[in-house]
Design a protein around this motif. Structure first.
Motif, PDB file in Angstrom:
ATOM      1  N   SER A  51     -50.020  14.200  65.623  1.00 18.44           N
ATOM      2  CA  SER A  51     -50.575  15.497  66.026  1.00 18.44           C
ATOM      3  C   SER A  51     -49.679  16.216  67.023  1.00 18.44           C
ATOM      4  CB  SER A  51     -51.976  15.320  66.606  1.00 18.44           C
ATOM      5  OG  SER A  51     -51.961  14.494  67.762  1.00 18.44           O
TER       6      SER A  51
ATOM      7  N   ASN B 143     -54.981  10.725  67.372  1.00 17.51           N
ATOM      8  CA  ASN B 143     -55.101  10.618  65.910  1.00 17.51           C
ATOM      9  C   ASN B 143     -56.494  10.089  65.574  1.00 17.51           C
ATOM     10  OD1 ASN B 143     -54.950  10.111  63.169  1.00 17.51           O
ATOM     11  ND2 ASN B 143     -53.413   8.496  63.337  1.00 17.51           N
ATOM     12  N   CYS B 144     -57.392  11.003  65.201  1.00 17.61           N
ATOM     13  CA  CYS B 144     -58.786  10.601  65.019  1.00 17.61           C
ATOM     14  C   CYS B 144     -58.996   9.727  63.792  1.00 17.61           C
ATOM     15  CB  CYS B 144     -59.685  11.835  64.955  1.00 17.61           C
ATOM     16  SG  CYS B 144     -59.425  12.899  63.532  1.00 17.61           S
ATOM     17  N   ASP B 145     -57.991   9.605  62.921  1.00 18.60           N
ATOM     18  CA  ASP B 145     -58.133   8.732  61.754  1.00 18.60           C
ATOM     19  C   ASP B 145     -57.941   7.255  62.094  1.00 18.60           C
ATOM     20  OD1 ASP B 145     -58.686  10.809  59.935  1.00 18.60           O
ATOM     21  OD2 ASP B 145     -56.550  11.284  59.781  1.00 18.60           O
TER      22      ASP B 145
ATOM     23  N   PRO C 270     -63.232  11.863  68.958  1.00 20.62           N
ATOM     24  CA  PRO C 270     -61.943  12.150  68.306  1.00 20.62           C
ATOM     25  C   PRO C 270     -60.819  12.450  69.295  1.00 20.62           C
ATOM     26  CG  PRO C 270     -63.721  13.318  67.196  1.00 20.62           C
ATOM     27  CD  PRO C 270     -64.326  12.710  68.436  1.00 20.62           C
TER      28      PRO C 270
ATOM     29  N   ILE D  22     -54.361  14.541  63.599  1.00 22.01           N
ATOM     30  CA  ILE D  22     -53.904  13.640  62.551  1.00 22.01           C
ATOM     31  C   ILE D  22     -52.758  12.789  63.087  1.00 22.01           C
ATOM     32  CG2 ILE D  22     -54.607  15.243  60.734  1.00 22.01           C
ATOM     33  CD1 ILE D  22     -51.594  15.948  60.429  1.00 22.01           C
TER      34      ILE D  22
ATOM     35  N   ARG E  87     -56.742  21.959  64.246  1.00 22.94           N
ATOM     36  CA  ARG E  87     -58.181  21.772  64.169  1.00 22.94           C
ATOM     37  C   ARG E  87     -58.569  20.341  63.810  1.00 22.94           C
ATOM     38  NH1 ARG E  87     -58.196  25.044  67.173  1.00 22.94           N
ATOM     39  NH2 ARG E  87     -59.337  27.034  67.229  1.00 22.94           N
ATOM     40  N   LYS E  88     -57.586  19.464  63.692  1.00 25.71           N
ATOM     41  CA  LYS E  88     -57.849  18.046  63.546  1.00 25.71           C
ATOM     42  C   LYS E  88     -56.647  17.286  64.098  1.00 25.71           C
ATOM     43  CE  LYS E  88     -58.818  14.281  60.327  1.00 25.71           C
ATOM     44  NZ  LYS E  88     -58.926  13.816  58.917  1.00 25.71           N
TER      45      LYS E  88
ATOM     46  N   TYR F  12     -64.340  17.795  70.523  1.00 25.63           N
ATOM     47  CA  TYR F  12     -63.567  16.570  70.304  1.00 25.63           C
ATOM     48  C   TYR F  12     -63.406  15.709  71.543  1.00 25.63           C
ATOM     49  CZ  TYR F  12     -59.740  19.828  71.637  1.00 25.63           C
ATOM     50  OH  TYR F  12     -58.953  20.762  72.248  1.00 25.63           O
TER      51      TYR F  12
END
Length: 562
Positions: free
Chosen positions: A430, A512-514, A529, A427, A424-425, A68
């Motif tokens: 986070s 926040n990768c979104d 990300p 968001i 693991r992501k 990431y």
């Protein structure tokens, strides 16, 4: 400027592991030497060298590229340095690291602290951040300093939203602003209050007063501040036991002060739902336990309100949240088994009524613990409450075993991540996830020091290191905590008060990768990300504040102190 060292910008505890990471690609901008020929030194404020060492390839059990952040991290470890004081990390070119050789320093960090006082200061700042979020009351200069402000958003005589088809007026005075906006919510307030009540119940001695060691001290502690929010909660309960969902402005406020917001538009009560009612019930039942010793009359009031709300929810198990996000957040939740579990566990701990026991066994079967709490999934409150009670040892044992297994999974994930994270992501919010996973470890640490031979305290602190600077974007994500703290949060109070510095003690959502704010054109540093953070007001996806992210950090800091 590129910054090759990833470390906790605020500090490390004397007996804790002291691990930092180096990005060798960024080091190339400062030296032609390969990282294998470089050394690092720990230097105190008098210039005395406390430790000299070489780097180790990789980080934790992770080897290779961090997917990431695009980094091949190397590790520096100075855990043997335990002397309290102010230090820096120096990276040096030195062919022979021997006595008498003066190395060439190619990079040096800002100062950080070895000790425990910084944890206490951060705890106090976090607690006080809830005071700064107060609605409807004056913040006096003697307590708020330059962030003092007049009372506004009294909300003591407001109408119901037209969606409710309800006449009349309502008193919804008080409570905390939820996030970067001026809305006040029961659902997100519920998980925040529940988390802070855990801290109050477990670490009462650490949260009795907010003492910054200087000016602007408050004459009370966390329980008093939580009481301010609970009083608002009680005002949000309807006469039939159901609980209104939120207080909202008609439209999204500009970045103006509460006084100007009051002048420009109406505020309204909106919705009554099963989710808001159960969040209320769980939080109020927990409050009854925490305040029982000190304020028994208030505890009785909280318990009665929780029982009334639970009865309403049983009769109305699927009343939806208000699907309206003009002026305030949605907080929609379609699955409420976890909120029923939380409420039943809290009521069982209060009343020991065996009628709850059979239902709790089903709740435990249907709602396994998650790695951490969040506003949508609250079952961990049920597990934690059952694990901490001492009158039903069978349920206690089952709850503790389940949480121990969860802690083991958190640590397994941490060991395999380049930055020691269990998420693991990345968001929205986070940092709240990171703090909540750390909280799970801190709770299990109350009855066990290790799981599968791994120290719970160690891995809890490693997650906190990420929040305070050891991360791919080199930010301490708590406002006012370090040189790298956010200066431009998405926070109306901070931008509407005319004060240059933002309100301290608040944590921003973080990476926040979104990137839901792309239409606002924030300047993210790269497409990766792990670089999905920018310190800009427009970046509501990465730089907003929220009480449900502050609450678990506050609880973890309290538990590290007690």
């Amino acid at each position: 400027m590129e910054f090759p060292i990833r470390y906790n910008h605020v500090g490390y505890a004397p007996d804790a592991a002291k691990v930092f990471f180096v990005n060798p690609d960024e080091l190339k901008k400062f030296t032609q030497e390969g990282i294998g020929k470089l050394r690092f030194r720990i230097v105190d404020e008098s210039g005395c060298v406390l430790h000299v060492d070489s780097f180790r390839e990789g980080s934790f059990d992770h080897q290779g590229l961090c997917d990431y952040s695009g980094e091949n991290l190397w590790t520096g470890d100075f855990s043997n340095v335990k002397k309290p004081g102010s230090c820096t990390i120096q990276i040096c070119e030195c062919k022979e690291c021997c006595e008498g050789v003066v190395p060439k320093v190619v990079f040096e960090t800002e100062k950080f602290e070895i000790g425990t006082a910084w944890i206490e200061r951060q705890l106090n700042a976090n607690i006080k951040s809830f005071y700064f979020q107060r609605s409807g009351v004056e913040l006096e200069e003697k307590f708020a300093g330059k962030w003092a402000r007049p009372a506004a958003h009294f909300d003591d005589d407001i109408a119901f939203h037209s969606m409710m088809n309800r006449e009349g007026r309502w008193n919804a005075h008080g409570g905390w602003y939820d996030a970067g906006d001026y809305g006040k919510y029961i659902v997100n307030g519920g998980v925040s209050v529940g988390t802070l009540l855990l801290a109050c119940g477990l670490c009462d001695g650490q949260v009795k007063s907010i003492n910054e060691g200087g000016t602007f001290e408050l004459p009370y502690g966390l329980k008093d501040e939580v009481r301010f929010e609970l009083d608002f909660f009680l005002r949000m309960q309807d006469v039939d036991g159901g609980v209104f969902f939120k207080v909202t402005p008609e439209h999204w406020d500009a970045f103006v002060s509460p006084v100007d917001s009051d002048r420009l538009q109406k505020r309204l009560v909106l919705g009554k739902s099963t989710s808001s009612t159960l969040n209320f019930a769980g939080a109020l039942a927990m409050a009854a336990m925490v305040y029982r010793k000190d304020v028994s009359e208030f505890a009785d009031k909280c318990l009665a309100a929780a029982q009334s709300a639970y009865a309403w929810a049983l009769k109305n198990p699927a009343v939806e949240w208000p699907h309206n996000t003009e002026g305030s957040g949605g907080y929609g939740d379609e699955h409420l088994d976890d909120e029923f579990f939380w409420t039943r566990a809290a009521l069982y701990c209060n009343t020991r009524d065996k009628e709850f026991r059979g239902q709790l066994l089903d709740d435990m079967k249907n709602n396994p613990p998650k790695l951490g709490l969040d506003w949508r999934d609250t079952q961990n409150f049920g597990w934690i409450l059952l694990a901490l009670q001492d009158f039903d040892l069978e349920l206690q044992g089952a709850a503790r075993k389940a949480l121990e297994n969860t802690a083991a999974e958190i640590i397994r994930l941490q060991k395999d991540d380049a930055y020691g994270l269990s998420i693991r992501k990345f968001i929205w919010g986070s940092n709240g996830d990171v703090a909540n996973h750390a909280l799970t470890l801190a709770v299990v640490k109350l009855w066990r020091t290790e799981v599968n031979g791994e120290s719970l305290d160690h891995w809890c602190r490693e997650q906190i290191n990420f929040i305070y600077g050891r991360n791919p974007v080199n930010r301490s994500f708590v406002i006012g905590s370090a040189w790298s703290s956010p200066k431009h949060p998405h926070h109306r109070l901070s931008h509407g008060d005319g004060v240059r510095e933002p309100i301290p003690g608040l944590i921003v959502g973080g990476i926040n990768c979104d990137r839901q704010d792309g239409h606002r054109a924030p300047h993210y540093p790269s497409p990766l990300p792990g670089h999905s953070y920018t310190d800009e007001r427009c970046s509501f996806a990465s730089n907003e504040t929220a009480i449900n992210w502050n609450a678990p950090l506050t609880a973890v800091l309290a538990m590290l102190c007690c």
